[in-house]
Design an enzyme around this catalytic site. Structure first.
Site, PDB file in Angstrom:
ATOM      1  N   GLY A 111       0.829  -1.208   0.000  1.00  0.00           N
ATOM      2  CA  GLY A 111       0.000   0.000   0.000  1.00  0.00           C
ATOM      3  C   GLY A 111       0.857   1.248   0.000  1.00  0.00           C
ATOM      4  N   SER A 161      -1.922  -4.933   2.900  1.00  0.00           N
ATOM      5  CA  SER A 161      -0.701  -4.275   3.374  1.00  0.00           C
ATOM      6  C   SER A 161      -0.490  -4.604   4.848  1.00  0.00           C
ATOM      7  CB  SER A 161      -0.822  -2.756   3.213  1.00  0.00           C
ATOM      8  OG  SER A 161       0.275  -2.125   3.850  1.00  0.00           O
ATOM      9  N   THR A 180       5.707  -4.869  -2.963  1.00  0.00           N
ATOM     10  CA  THR A 180       6.054  -5.008  -1.542  1.00  0.00           C
ATOM     11  C   THR A 180       7.307  -4.257  -1.106  1.00  0.00           C
ATOM     12  OG1 THR A 180       6.941  -7.094  -2.311  1.00  0.00           O
ATOM     13  CG2 THR A 180       4.936  -7.181  -1.012  1.00  0.00           C
ATOM     14  N   CYS A 189      19.707   3.095  -2.584  1.00  0.00           N
ATOM     15  CA  CYS A 189      18.889   4.285  -2.337  1.00  0.00           C
ATOM     16  C   CYS A 189      19.797   5.467  -1.960  1.00  0.00           C
ATOM     17  CB  CYS A 189      17.917   3.950  -1.205  1.00  0.00           C
ATOM     18  SG  CYS A 189      16.570   5.085  -1.059  1.00  0.00           S
ATOM     19  N   GLY A 209      10.527   6.532  -6.042  1.00  0.00           N
ATOM     20  CA  GLY A 209       9.079   6.621  -5.889  1.00  0.00           C
ATOM     21  C   GLY A 209       8.409   6.907  -7.224  1.00  0.00           C
ATOM     22  N   CYS A 220      13.937  13.945  -9.841  1.00  0.00           N
ATOM     23  CA  CYS A 220      14.236  13.849  -8.419  1.00  0.00           C
ATOM     24  C   CYS A 220      14.603  15.221  -7.863  1.00  0.00           C
ATOM     25  CB  CYS A 220      15.404  12.875  -8.249  1.00  0.00           C
ATOM     26  SG  CYS A 220      15.687  12.441  -6.559  1.00  0.00           S
ATOM     27  N   LYS A 266      10.511  20.974  -2.830  1.00  0.00           N
ATOM     28  CA  LYS A 266      10.331  19.665  -2.177  1.00  0.00           C
ATOM     29  C   LYS A 266       9.146  19.712  -1.202  1.00  0.00           C
ATOM     30  CE  LYS A 266      12.292  15.510  -1.327  1.00  0.00           C
ATOM     31  NZ  LYS A 266      13.045  14.569  -2.111  1.00  0.00           N
TER      32      LYS A 266
HETATM   33  C1  LIG Z   1      14.597   8.241   3.176  1.00  0.00           C
HETATM   34  C2  LIG Z   1      14.137   8.003   1.769  1.00  0.00           C
HETATM   35  C3  LIG Z   1      13.936   9.090   0.935  1.00  0.00           C
HETATM   36  C4  LIG Z   1      13.483   8.894  -0.367  1.00  0.00           C
HETATM   37  N1  LIG Z   1      13.279   9.978  -1.152  1.00  0.00           N
HETATM   38  C5  LIG Z   1      12.787   9.812  -2.393  1.00  0.00           C
HETATM   39  C6  LIG Z   1      12.521  10.939  -3.221  1.00  0.00           C
HETATM   40  O1  LIG Z   1      12.752  12.085  -2.839  1.00  0.00           O
HETATM   41  N2  LIG Z   1      11.992  10.726  -4.452  1.00  0.00           N
HETATM   42  C7  LIG Z   1      11.722   9.462  -4.907  1.00  0.00           C
HETATM   43  O2  LIG Z   1      11.232   9.317  -6.041  1.00  0.00           O
HETATM   44  N3  LIG Z   1      11.971   8.371  -4.153  1.00  0.00           N
HETATM   45  C8  LIG Z   1      12.494   8.518  -2.920  1.00  0.00           C
HETATM   46  N4  LIG Z   1      12.745   7.425  -2.136  1.00  0.00           N
HETATM   47  C9  LIG Z   1      12.441   6.089  -2.666  1.00  0.00           C
HETATM   48  C10 LIG Z   1      10.962   5.757  -2.487  1.00  0.00           C
HETATM   49  O3  LIG Z   1      10.592   5.906  -1.147  1.00  0.00           O
HETATM   50  C11 LIG Z   1      10.725   4.321  -2.965  1.00  0.00           C
HETATM   51  O4  LIG Z   1      11.065   4.249  -4.327  1.00  0.00           O
HETATM   52  C12 LIG Z   1       9.266   3.918  -2.801  1.00  0.00           C
HETATM   53  O5  LIG Z   1       8.899   3.918  -1.442  1.00  0.00           O
HETATM   54  C13 LIG Z   1       9.050   2.531  -3.389  1.00  0.00           C
HETATM   55  O6  LIG Z   1       7.689   2.258  -3.371  1.00  0.00           O
HETATM   56  P1  LIG Z   1       7.133   0.766  -3.357  1.00  0.00           P
HETATM   57  O7  LIG Z   1       5.643   0.896  -3.394  1.00  0.00           O
HETATM   58  O8  LIG Z   1       7.789  -0.025  -4.427  1.00  0.00           O
HETATM   59  O9  LIG Z   1       7.633   0.121  -1.994  1.00  0.00           O
HETATM   60  P2  LIG Z   1       7.464   0.609  -0.488  1.00  0.00           P
HETATM   61  O10 LIG Z   1       7.280   2.061  -0.398  1.00  0.00           O
HETATM   62  O11 LIG Z   1       8.607   0.013   0.259  1.00  0.00           O
HETATM   63  O12 LIG Z   1       6.110  -0.078   0.008  1.00  0.00           O
HETATM   64  C14 LIG Z   1       5.971  -1.453   0.197  1.00  0.00           C
HETATM   65  C15 LIG Z   1       4.567  -1.764   0.669  1.00  0.00           C
HETATM   66  O13 LIG Z   1       4.421  -3.181   0.828  1.00  0.00           O
HETATM   67  C16 LIG Z   1       3.908  -3.487   2.128  1.00  0.00           C
HETATM   68  N5  LIG Z   1       4.464  -4.788   2.528  1.00  0.00           N
HETATM   69  C17 LIG Z   1       5.782  -5.154   2.561  1.00  0.00           C
HETATM   70  N6  LIG Z   1       5.893  -6.420   2.977  1.00  0.00           N
HETATM   71  C18 LIG Z   1       4.638  -6.888   3.182  1.00  0.00           C
HETATM   72  C19 LIG Z   1       4.109  -8.129   3.630  1.00  0.00           C
HETATM   73  N7  LIG Z   1       4.882  -9.170   3.933  1.00  0.00           N
HETATM   74  N8  LIG Z   1       2.755  -8.241   3.768  1.00  0.00           N
HETATM   75  C20 LIG Z   1       1.927  -7.199   3.465  1.00  0.00           C
HETATM   76  N9  LIG Z   1       2.406  -5.990   3.035  1.00  0.00           N
HETATM   77  C21 LIG Z   1       3.724  -5.843   2.897  1.00  0.00           C
HETATM   78  C22 LIG Z   1       4.403  -2.313   2.995  1.00  0.00           C
HETATM   79  O14 LIG Z   1       3.625  -2.171   4.155  1.00  0.00           O
HETATM   80  C23 LIG Z   1       4.218  -1.152   2.035  1.00  0.00           C
HETATM   81  O15 LIG Z   1       2.864  -0.739   2.024  1.00  0.00           O
HETATM   82  C24 LIG Z   1      13.239   7.582  -0.848  1.00  0.00           C
HETATM   83  C25 LIG Z   1      13.478   6.480  -0.018  1.00  0.00           C
HETATM   84  C26 LIG Z   1      13.935   6.686   1.277  1.00  0.00           C
HETATM   85  C27 LIG Z   1      14.180   5.495   2.169  1.00  0.00           C
END
Ligand SMILES: Cc1cc2nc3c(=O)[nH]c(=O)nc-3n(C[C@H](O)[C@H](O)[C@H](O)COP(=O)(O)OP(=O)(O)OC[C@H]3O[C@@H](n4cnc5c(N)ncnc54)[C@H](O)[C@@H]3O)c2cc1C
Length: 402
Positions: free
Chosen positions: A10, A35, A105, A160, A312, A347, A383
Site C-alpha cells: 500500500g 498491506s 512489496t 537508495c 518513488g 528527483c 520539495k
Molecule cells: C529516506 C528516503 C527518501 C526517499 N526519497 C525519495 C525521493 O525524494 N523521491 C523518490 O522518487 N523516491 C524517494 N525514495 C524512494 C521511495 O521511497 C521508494 O522508491 C518507494 O517507497 C518505493 O515504493 P514501493 O511501493 O515499491 O515500496 P514501499 O514504499 O517500500 O512499500 C511497500 C509496501 O508493501 C507493504 N508490505 C511489505 N511487505 C509486506 C508483507 N509481507 N505483507 C503485506 N504488506 C507488505 C508495505 O507495508 C508497504 O505498504 C526515498 C526512499 C527513502 C528510504
C-alpha cells in the site's frame, strides 16, 4: 465474471496500481489492497522526522478510508507466502485468493550483510521506514546532549543513494541551525565509484555539483568503499580506516521481502520479481510486479557493489503500467510495453535550505538525450510543495495526475 485484483503493498507502487485498476475496471473487478501497515507514509519526508521537522501525522494517512472512498477493499495483514499455482496469498489472518496479483512489496532491509549495521541488532540508524525514522529521532535527541562525529553512508550493495545524500545534507544543516556545527565532523561514505553517481553512473555535472555542496558545508566524502564491520563507536572500512562516530545513519542493501523468498518460483535468489516489459511475471501471467519489488540489474558493474535505484516516481510509473495491462488483459485488449530502461527520472534532492533537481529522460543507459541538473535554493521550497501535492494526490486517489 467479476475478477479479483489483489494488490500486495500500500505504498507508491501499490496505491497507484490499485486506484488505476479500479478506475479502469470499475464494476468489472473487485480491487483489494493487502498491506502489513495501516498507514501510507510519504517516505521521502522521513529525513525530516529525525531533526523533528515533521510529525507522523504530517506525512501519513490511513489506507482504509482513502481506498474505501473509491470502492477498494483494504486488508491489513502480513503476507507470509504466495502460492502461484492455487492463486492465493497466505496471511496471518487467513488466505486471500486472487485472479490477478500485483506484487508491490518494496524492500527487505538487509542490515545483516554488515556486522553491527542497523537499529535492531546493530548500532547505526536508518530512515528507510517510519519506525526506523522514529528510533533515529530518539537517538538524535540523545546525541544532541553530547555531540560528536557524524557518519552517514550507503553500504556496499545499497541502491537508495538519494536518501543518504539528502540525510547527510539535512543533518549538517540541522547542526548549523542549532548553532553546534563546530562540535561535529560530518562524513559521507559510499560504495559509489564517485560521489553523485547515484547508482546510475551520475547525471551530467552531478559529481562536481555534489562536491560543491560538500565543500561548502565541510562534509568529508569517502567514495568507492565498503564497510567491514561496525562497533558501538567506530565504523571499520574495507580500506582499514576506522571512522569514529557518535551518530551514524547507514543505508543498507535491499533484497526482496521474506514472503517472496519463501515462495518458490515467484522471485529470484534475491527475492526480486522478474518481469517482462508489461510488468508481468515471466512464468505466471496473472502476476504483475511494480516498484522496488521488481528485479533490475545494474547496467554497469562498479568496483564495490552498487545497486540500482528504484525511486518513488519509477514505482508509480510501474504501478500504473501494471494496472493498465491487467485492465487490458481483462478487457481482451493488447498489453502495452514499457521497459524499465525507458522510465524517466525526476528527483528533487533536498539539502536543508536548498537543493538540486535532477531530470533524465532514461534512468539507465548511455542513450540519454536529456540530463538536467539544477542546483537552487528554490529546490527546498519545491520539495515541500511536492510533499503536500503528493499526499493530497494519493490520499484522494488522483494517481492519474503527474
Ligand atoms: C529516506 C528516503 C527518501 C526517499 N526519497 C525519495 C525521493 O525524494 N523521491 C523518490 O522518487 N523516491 C524517494 N525514495 C524512494 C521511495 O521511497 C521508494 O522508491 C518507494 O517507497 C518505493 O515504493 P514501493 O511501493 O515499491 O515500496 P514501499 O514504499 O517500500 O512499500 C511497500 C509496501 O508493501 C507493504 N508490505 C511489505 N511487505 C509486506 C508483507 N509481507 N505483507 C503485506 N504488506 C507488505 C508495505 O507495508 C508497504 O505498504 C526515498 C526512499 C527513502 C528510504
Amino acid at each position: 465474471m467479476k475478477k479479483r485484483v489483489v494488490v500486495l503493498g500500500g505504498s507508491f507502487a501499490g496505491l497507484t496500481a490499485a486506484f488505476d485498476a479500479k478506475r479502469l475496471l470499475k464494476d468489472a473487478a473487485d480491487v483489494i489492497v493487502v498491506s502489513n501497515q495501516p498507514l501510507f507514509t510519504f517516505i521521502p519526508s522521513l529525513i525530516w522526522v529525525v531533526p523533528g521537522w515533521r510529525r507522523v501525522e504530517d506525512i501519513t494517512f490511513r489506507l482504509e478510508p482513502a481506498l474505501a472512498r473509491h470502492g477498494i477493499q483494504t486488508i491489513i495483514a502480513n503476507v507470509t507466502h504466495i502460492d502461484p499455482q492455487r492463486c492465493v496469498l497466505t496471511t496471518h489472518k487467513g488466505e486471500v485468493p486472487y485472479d490477478y496479483l500485483v506484487i508491490a512489496t518494496g524492500p527487505h532491509l538487509d542490515f545483516a550483510s554488515v556486522p553491527g549495521m542497523g537499529p535492531h541488532d546493530g548500532y547505526t540508524q536508518s530512515v528507510c521506514n517510519l519506525p526506523h525514522a522514529l528510533t533515529a529521532q530518539q537517538a538524535w535527541v540523545e546525541y544532541l546532549k553530547d555531540p560528536g562525529p557524524i557518519v552517514v553512508g550507503a553500504a556496499q550493495g545499497a541502491s537508495c543513494f538519494g536518501a543518504g545524500y539528502e540525510f547527510v545534507l539535512n543533518i549538517e544543516y540541522a547542526l548549523r541551525r542549532l548553532g553546534i556545527r563546530n562540535q561535529a565532523t560530518v562524513t559521507w561514505l559510499t560504495s559509489e565509484p564517485f560521489i553523485g553517481h547515484f547508482g546510475i553512473w551520475g547525471v551530467k555535472g552531478s559529481e562536481k555539483e555534489v562536491g560543491r555542496f560538500f565543500s561548502r558545508y565541510n562534509i568529508e566524502s569517502i567514495p568507492n568503499v565498503a564497510i567491514d564491520h561496525i562497533t558501538p563507536d567506530t565504523i571499520r572500512l574495507s580500506t582499514g580506516r576506522d571512522l569514529p562516530y557518535k551518530y551514524a545513519m547507514i543505508i543498507p542493501p535491499f533484497m526482496g521481502i521474506e514472503a517472496i523468498r519463501n515462495s518458490p518460483g515467484v522471485g529470484n535468489a534475491k527475492g526480486w520479481v522478474e518481469v517482462d516489459d508489461h510488468y508481468r511475471h515471466l512464468t505466471y501471467n496473472n502476476i504483475y510486479a511494480a516498484g522496488v519489488a521488481v528485479a533490475m540489474t545494474p547496467p554497469q558493474p562498479t568496483p564495490i557493489p552498487t545497486g540500482v535505484p528504484k525511486t518513488g516516481y519509477m514505482s508509480e510509473v510501474m504501478g500504473r503500467a501494471a494496472a493498465h495491462n491487467i485492465a487490458a488483459d481483462i478487457k481482451g485488449h493488447d498489453l502495452k510495453p514499457l521497459s524499465p530502461l525507458d522510465i524517466q527520472a525526476m528527483c528533487l534532492l533536498d539539502a536543508g535550505d536548498s537543493g538540486m533537481m535532477l531530470v533524465v529522460d532514461k534512468v539507465f543507459g548511455a542513450k540519454r538525450r536529456r540530463e538536467i541538473l539544477l542546483p537552487s535554493t528554490l529546490m527546498h521550497a519545491g520539495k515541500i510543495a511536492f510533499e503536500s501535492y503528493f499526499l493530497w494526490k494519493t490520499r484522494t486517489g488522483r494517481t492519474y495526475l503527474p
